[in-house]
Design a protein around this motif. Sequence first.
Motif, mmCIF file in Angstrom:
data_model
loop_
_atom_site.group_PDB
_atom_site.id
_atom_site.type_symbol
_atom_site.label_atom_id
_atom_site.label_comp_id
_atom_site.label_asym_id
_atom_site.label_seq_id
_atom_site.Cartn_x
_atom_site.Cartn_y
_atom_site.Cartn_z
ATOM 1 N N ALA A 638 -61.662 64.074 -15.754
ATOM 2 C CA ALA A 638 -61.896 63.074 -14.689
ATOM 3 C C ALA A 638 -63.195 62.446 -15.103
ATOM 4 O O ALA A 638 -62.988 61.122 -14.640
ATOM 5 C CB ALA A 638 -62.063 63.961 -13.252
ATOM 6 N N VAL A 639 -63.982 62.893 -15.433
ATOM 7 C CA VAL A 639 -65.368 62.075 -15.712
ATOM 8 C C VAL A 639 -65.075 61.281 -16.775
ATOM 9 O O VAL A 639 -65.380 59.892 -16.745
ATOM 10 C CB VAL A 639 -66.492 63.067 -16.392
ATOM 11 N N GLU A 640 -64.234 61.409 -18.006
ATOM 12 C CA GLU A 640 -63.946 60.526 -18.958
ATOM 13 C C GLU A 640 -63.152 59.523 -18.404
ATOM 14 O O GLU A 640 -63.399 58.275 -18.968
ATOM 15 C CB GLU A 640 -63.145 61.351 -19.965
ATOM 16 N N ASP A 641 -62.103 59.681 -17.623
ATOM 17 C CA ASP A 641 -61.327 58.695 -17.003
ATOM 18 C C ASP A 641 -62.161 57.600 -16.059
ATOM 19 O O ASP A 641 -61.810 56.437 -15.998
ATOM 20 C CB ASP A 641 -60.125 59.226 -16.192
ATOM 21 N N SER A 642 -63.052 58.441 -15.282
ATOM 22 C CA SER A 642 -63.877 57.375 -14.466
ATOM 23 C C SER A 642 -64.774 56.546 -15.539
ATOM 24 O O SER A 642 -64.930 55.320 -14.998
ATOM 25 C CB SER A 642 -64.790 58.335 -13.693
ATOM 26 N N LEU A 643 -65.209 56.888 -16.690
ATOM 27 C CA LEU A 643 -65.843 56.147 -17.307
ATOM 28 C C LEU A 643 -65.182 55.069 -18.102
ATOM 29 O O LEU A 643 -65.394 53.876 -18.196
ATOM 30 C CB LEU A 643 -66.547 56.870 -18.487
ATOM 31 N N LEU A 644 -63.674 55.216 -18.339
ATOM 32 C CA LEU A 644 -62.970 54.550 -18.941
ATOM 33 C C LEU A 644 -62.378 53.252 -17.969
ATOM 34 O O LEU A 644 -62.396 52.166 -18.482
ATOM 35 C CB LEU A 644 -61.867 54.983 -19.812
ATOM 36 N N TYR A 645 -61.937 53.841 -16.902
ATOM 37 C CA TYR A 645 -61.238 52.992 -15.987
ATOM 38 C C TYR A 645 -61.956 52.249 -14.769
ATOM 39 O O TYR A 645 -61.763 51.363 -14.296
ATOM 40 C CB TYR A 645 -60.036 53.566 -15.375
ATOM 41 N N LEU A 646 -63.228 53.321 -14.274
ATOM 42 C CA LEU A 646 -64.065 52.661 -13.014
ATOM 43 C C LEU A 646 -65.197 52.211 -13.303
ATOM 44 O O LEU A 646 -65.562 51.300 -12.925
ATOM 45 C CB LEU A 646 -63.705 53.806 -12.212
ATOM 46 N N GLY A 647 -65.926 52.819 -14.221
ATOM 47 C CA GLY A 647 -67.320 52.511 -14.421
ATOM 48 C C GLY A 647 -68.437 52.543 -13.562
ATOM 49 O O GLY A 647 -69.464 52.143 -13.881
ATOM 50 N N GLY A 648 -68.209 53.161 -12.559
ATOM 51 C CA GLY A 648 -69.097 53.600 -11.499
ATOM 52 C C GLY A 648 -69.968 54.563 -11.722
ATOM 53 O O GLY A 648 -69.534 55.849 -12.110
ATOM 54 N N ARG A 649 -71.540 54.498 -11.749
ATOM 55 C CA ARG A 649 -72.093 55.760 -12.171
ATOM 56 C C ARG A 649 -72.311 56.889 -11.070
ATOM 57 O O ARG A 649 -72.279 58.082 -11.452
ATOM 58 C CB ARG A 649 -73.655 55.143 -12.416
ATOM 59 N N ARG A 650 -72.222 56.460 -9.921
ATOM 60 C CA ARG A 650 -72.199 57.378 -8.713
ATOM 61 C C ARG A 650 -71.076 58.299 -8.495
ATOM 62 O O ARG A 650 -71.062 59.683 -8.542
ATOM 63 C CB ARG A 650 -72.368 56.505 -7.207
ATOM 64 N N PHE A 651 -69.986 57.650 -8.763
ATOM 65 C CA PHE A 651 -68.740 58.364 -8.937
ATOM 66 C C PHE A 651 -68.615 59.338 -10.071
ATOM 67 O O PHE A 651 -68.002 60.672 -9.810
ATOM 68 C CB PHE A 651 -67.450 57.653 -8.680
ATOM 69 N N THR A 652 -69.046 58.693 -11.244
ATOM 70 C CA THR A 652 -68.860 59.581 -12.560
ATOM 71 C C THR A 652 -70.018 60.795 -12.338
ATOM 72 O O THR A 652 -69.687 62.100 -12.745
ATOM 73 C CB THR A 652 -69.350 58.987 -13.632
ATOM 74 N N ASP A 653 -70.722 60.540 -11.502
ATOM 75 C CA ASP A 653 -72.103 61.751 -11.370
ATOM 76 C C ASP A 653 -71.393 62.680 -10.636
ATOM 77 O O ASP A 653 -71.678 63.950 -10.625
ATOM 78 C CB ASP A 653 -73.455 61.272 -10.885
ATOM 79 N N GLU A 654 -70.539 62.330 -9.578
ATOM 80 C CA GLU A 654 -70.077 63.293 -8.834
ATOM 81 C C GLU A 654 -69.037 64.201 -9.323
ATOM 82 O O GLU A 654 -68.992 65.447 -9.054
ATOM 83 C CB GLU A 654 -69.508 62.591 -7.512
ATOM 84 N N LEU A 655 -68.313 63.315 -10.142
ATOM 85 C CA LEU A 655 -67.257 64.434 -10.906
ATOM 86 C C LEU A 655 -67.909 65.358 -11.680
ATOM 87 O O LEU A 655 -67.847 66.448 -11.977
ATOM 88 C CB LEU A 655 -66.410 63.604 -11.531
ATOM 89 N N GLY A 656 -69.139 64.666 -12.568
ATOM 90 C CA GLY A 656 -69.798 65.536 -13.564
ATOM 91 C C GLY A 656 -70.437 66.841 -12.852
ATOM 92 O O GLY A 656 -70.435 68.075 -13.228
#
Length: 937
Positions: A638-656
Amino acid sequence: MAAGVVAGVVTDGGSGAVVGPVGGMEVDVGPFGGLREQLLGAAERFGAGPVAEILGGLVEDVDRALREPLEIFPVCHHSPSSATAMARRLREKRPKVVYLELCEDMRPLLDELHNCTLPVALQAFATDLDGFPADWAPLSVVAPITEASAEYQAISYALTTPGVELVLVDRSTDHVFQWEPRGGDDEAAGKGKGKGEGEGEGEEAGLHGDAVGVEIGDLRPRFAELEEHLLHHGKVRHWSEWWDQYVEQPLIDADHDTYRQVLVLIGSLFRRLRPEGSARTTVDEDRERYMWTRMREHLASSGADPADCLYVCGAFHAASRVEEFGLHGATGSFEITPSTATSWQYGLIPSSHSAIEAQFGLAPGSVSIAAATWTKALRRSGLKPFRLGGARTRKTLAKSARPPAEPVPVTDRLSGFLTTAPAPDGLDEQELLGWCVDIVRLARKNGYASSTADAIAVYETSILLAGVRGRRRPTPYDFQDAAVTCIEKDAVPGRRDIARLCEILLGGDRVGEVGYDALPPLARDVLDRLAPLGLDLEKRTIQRALLDLDTDPRLRPCSDLLWILRRLLPDDVVRPIMGSRRLGERAIQESWDLAIGRNMRAVVELGYEGVTLEQVLEQRLRKAVHGPRATAATALAAVEDSLLYLGGRRFTDELGARAVELLAAERTVDDAPEVLRRIRRLLTHYQATAPELPEWCRAFVAAGYAHYCTLLPTAFTDDATGVRQVAAMLGFLLGMESLALSLGCDHTQLELAVQQSHPESPAKVALLWAAQTQLGLLPLDELRRRCDELLDNPLVVPSFPLYLSGFVQALEPAPALASLVVEILSKAFARLPDSVLLPWLPKLITTLKDHAAEMVPVLIREAGRTFPATLPALDSWVPPWSAPTSPAAPTAPVPDGGPAGALLASHPATCDAVAALLGLPPDWPTPAATAPGAAPG
């Protein structure tokens, strides 16, 4: 009314109704007394009480339905005779309220039908369930609508005529699943229906997916023996053909009273011959109670006159015997339960004839034939059907409206219909000739070697088959059988067989279309954002999109959207031909095959989850990492998909952060290879693009180091844990040790974990040796010596491939051992005799394939560096492990060891054994002065 044998029949002079003593009571049997007497007389000749009860009950059901003050209009789904009868009745009666058997919560969708091209389906969809089993998700209900259907005529009339109210009275979508048996009887609520008479063909047959189908008038015997009897004596292959031959064609031009009485009679027959006590029987009766309860509530609240109302329902429900039936039925005995907290979304999706046939168990082509029959009936009768056409149609209908027709007394039309032969309907020679010529033309286009002779043969065979089957003229089914017999012969040269070509000829698989204005906001947003591509994405063809992202930067948002669609939708909706999206890559050009128009249902269902694609993807990723089956590998994906398709740092950190929590809570290492692969890729990405690692990455490495150190001894000894999983754990610990130590982890923890590991399986033993070598706990020479001993031991040779798989897996945590693995393999092939090597090779190959397929390329590259590149050089090549070592330098004299040294020198065997245990060479240096009597070294 109770059904029984009537001893005598008398006529009531006041009302003209026929009454008779039944069980000591006078029962009014209405205008059907004569028919009842004939049926019961026939039953007496059989001498069976149940037969008399059934036959008498049929008449009672018809009389009861026709006596009801609120006019009941029985229909069958997708029936042209029902549609024509409905159109006639609506123009005669002009009802002010139309009650329709359809899920009451779908009413808002009907206003959007004027933006669609039929057939389409009303859909209710839910993914977040509250009150239903979680494994039922997602829930979906569809109600398909075709133009050749009575429900569409009623809907069109109500929506285009001023002052007419359309009320849906059937159970809500939520109640469809509330009443679903929890024990697995899918048939009770509509699941499991379909594919009963023929499998749907082609992609259009799957437009409804696995949704539960809801239709008006599911009129089919629920008694298997009855259906088999009807098909056998009717000389037909399937139910759709029987219905068309013996119901549709005789009723297509029938008057209103005859139509109603025949349909109620058929519904009553099928109802009384169904198996009692089934879950579906209970659901049917509850639906009837539900509908009559809703109609009485509406009449009480609106004050409408029942004489100005029309109740449109399936003929099966028109013959209902529940106590709540009718305006004067029992009240208060049925309570409608409240809906659950499940949030339902509603929309319109494209449908097709084949999708309807596949879902409701109809024969392939039957809905297309029904549509052709409807068109022919309109042309022959001059009847003007109701269609949704906007404000202009409303004005026209308002001017042409006339006062409602006066009620006509009910008369017995059943007796004449059942005892009188239909009027002769001769052969429509022109129609049959047209079919024969057109099917030959279609066959030629599809690769068949057909000719004019085949057209003549099909013509004559159609007439012959109709005569054999007792028909006055050939039906489309007779024509189809004749065409298959005369044209198809032994082989099908193309993609379509003759039966499919006949379906195309007789109407084809018509596919509906949901208009832009009727789409949910997300679907409209997708079409708007892809507009720069310059393609008509609503077409049902596959279209190729070429994106030059450097030349035209306006196309980059389109590329981003297409990749999100690729992530959310099935593979056949959008398919990349050129280009990819991975961490650290930036495409210059892309090429796509787009089939959005033919998969609009999938796009519409995305609209039930959010307003934009980004919102839907974010919700799905958050749901995935917080689900009951979420793992650390799931969260990293999910973190990788967030980086590839959404690009938001806040949501990516939440998933991490969620990935760290899941890793710490795991008690197994089944996903260790996936975790290692994904965290390596993410660390590489951040190290190349960010000034520092995110906090969650540092926490994940530290937590993973401690976590895998704790589980390593158990994983080595647990038979349920594979070699690949243990190798991945070691790869995480050894590959990320430097980063973990910088974050405060302790190297001693890893050494202790390795020393506490005592595996027994050969592959894990080899893996442990490799880890000890990497940590410096086992010298490389000692590891090489142990491998040589394995090859020299005949008892170990059969299991040597397992050791070898462990060494190959060890390349993950210790890539420096690649040269040693190549050396071991080379020694095995050099030393082992053919009698041992040949039986051993298949096991070696399968072991490498099953347990270390991804590591074999590493070995091949190392072998390429080790072995000579040319064949002549092989003759003089000396393996590095066989090259002679340089002579050892002379050792310095060893000082005298005193009495102890003299004692050890006099008994060297003990020292040699201890040296062998320690892995040291048993070489005795020359002492500086040899003690008297001591043995020389």
